[in-house]
Design a protein around this motif. Structure first.
Motif, PDB file in Angstrom:
ATOM      1  N   LEU A  50     -10.310   3.159  -2.911  1.00  8.09           N
ATOM      2  CA  LEU A  50      -9.530   2.816  -2.453  1.00  8.09           C
ATOM      3  C   LEU A  50     -10.336   1.752  -1.103  1.00  8.09           C
ATOM      4  O   LEU A  50     -11.476   1.557  -1.244  1.00  8.09           O
ATOM      5  CB  LEU A  50      -8.723   3.546  -1.144  1.00  8.09           C
ATOM      6  N   GLU A  54      -6.224  -0.836   1.716  1.00  3.70           N
ATOM      7  CA  GLU A  54      -5.342   0.159   0.538  1.00  3.70           C
ATOM      8  C   GLU A  54      -5.527   1.507   2.193  1.00  3.70           C
ATOM      9  O   GLU A  54      -4.552   2.499   2.328  1.00  3.70           O
ATOM     10  CB  GLU A  54      -5.645   0.991  -0.434  1.00  3.70           C
ATOM     11  N   ARG A  57      -3.182   0.574   4.873  1.00  2.00           N
ATOM     12  CA  ARG A  57      -2.287  -0.028   5.027  1.00  2.00           C
ATOM     13  C   ARG A  57      -0.965   1.149   6.137  1.00  2.00           C
ATOM     14  O   ARG A  57       0.381   0.623   7.246  1.00  2.00           O
ATOM     15  CB  ARG A  57      -1.172   0.289   3.614  1.00  2.00           C
TER      16      ARG A  57
END
Length: 195
Positions: A50, A54, A57
Motif C-alpha cells: 500500500l 492508498e 485515500r
C-alpha cells in the motif's frame, strides 16, 4: 453437526491455503524479478503493498474506519469460533472413577465405549451396536446406535439396554447418572430366491 464442522473446516483450510500459496508465490515471483501482468497489484521488486496515496485515500470519510474495525472484529470472532470448535473434543477421553480411597482413578472413554457396545450388542436381536461418549468428564452422556434384526421388538431392546448395559456401565464407573440418546435402525436383508 461434527460432519458439517469437518466439511467447513476442510473447505476453509483448503481455500486459505490456496489463497496464501497463490499470493505468496506471486510475491516471490515478482521479488525474483519476473515481470508481473499489467493488472497485478505489484509492478516491480521495490513496489510496496500500500503506497502513501492508498493508505490515506479514505482518511477523511467518516464511515471508513468504523467499517474497517467492524470487519476486522467479525473476522477475529469467526477465527476464535473456528479455533474453539477445532480444539473442543467431540468424544470424551476419560471418566473419573471413585475408587473409595480418596484419590480416584481415570477410566478411558474408549474402553467404556467398547464395553458398553459389546454388552449392548450381545442383546437378543441386536445386529450391531456403536457407542460414543460425549459431555463433560464429570457428567458423561452416551450416544448409542443399534442396528436391530427385523424380528425384534424395539421396546424390549431398549429395556435390555437400560437395565443391563447402561446400568452396568453407570455402576462400574461410579456415576450418579448416565443419560443416553439411542438411535435404532433396522438391519437390511437381501431377499433370497427360493426355488
Amino acid at each position: 453437526m461434527s460432519a458439517v464442522l469437518a466439511t467447513v473446516n476442510r473447505v476453509l483450510i483448503g481455500t486459505a491455503g490456496l489463497l496464501l500459496f497463490l499470493l505468496g508465490g506471486s510475491v516471490l515471483a515478482v521479488g525474483l524479478g519476473l515481470r508481473p501482468p499489467s493488472w497485478w497489484i505489484h509492478h516491480g521488486r521495490h513496489d510496496v503493498l500500500l503506497d502513501h496515496a492508498e493508505r490515506t485515500r479514505w482518511r477523511d470519510a467518516g464511515w471508513w474506519w468504523p467499517t474497517v474495525l467492524a470487519v476486522l472484529a467479525v473476522l477475529v470472532l469467526l477465527a476464535l469460533w473456528w479455533l474453539t470448535a477445532l480444539l473442543r473434543r467431540h468424544r470424551l477421553a476419560e471418566v473419573p472413577v471413585d475408587t473409595g480411597d480418596g484419590e480416584g482413578a481415570l477410566l478411558r472413554g474408549r474402553a467404556l465405549e467398547g464395553v458398553l457396545a459389546r454388552e449392548a450388542g450381545e442383546a437378543d436381536g441386536v445386529a450391531a451396536a456403536h457407542v460414543r461418549l460425549t459431555g463433560r468428564r464429570t457428567a458423561p452422556e452416551a450416544r448409542v446406535a443399534l442396528r436391530l434384526e427385523p424380528h425384534v421388538d424395539p421396546g424390549t431392546v431398549l429395556h435390555d439396554l437400560t437395565e443391563r448395559a447402561l446400568r452396568h456401565a453407570r455402576d462400574s464407573a461410579g456415576l450418579a447418572a448416565l443419560p443416553a440418546e439411542v438411535r435404532l435402525r433396522s438391519a437390511k436383508y437381501r431377499a433370497e430366491r427360493v426355488s
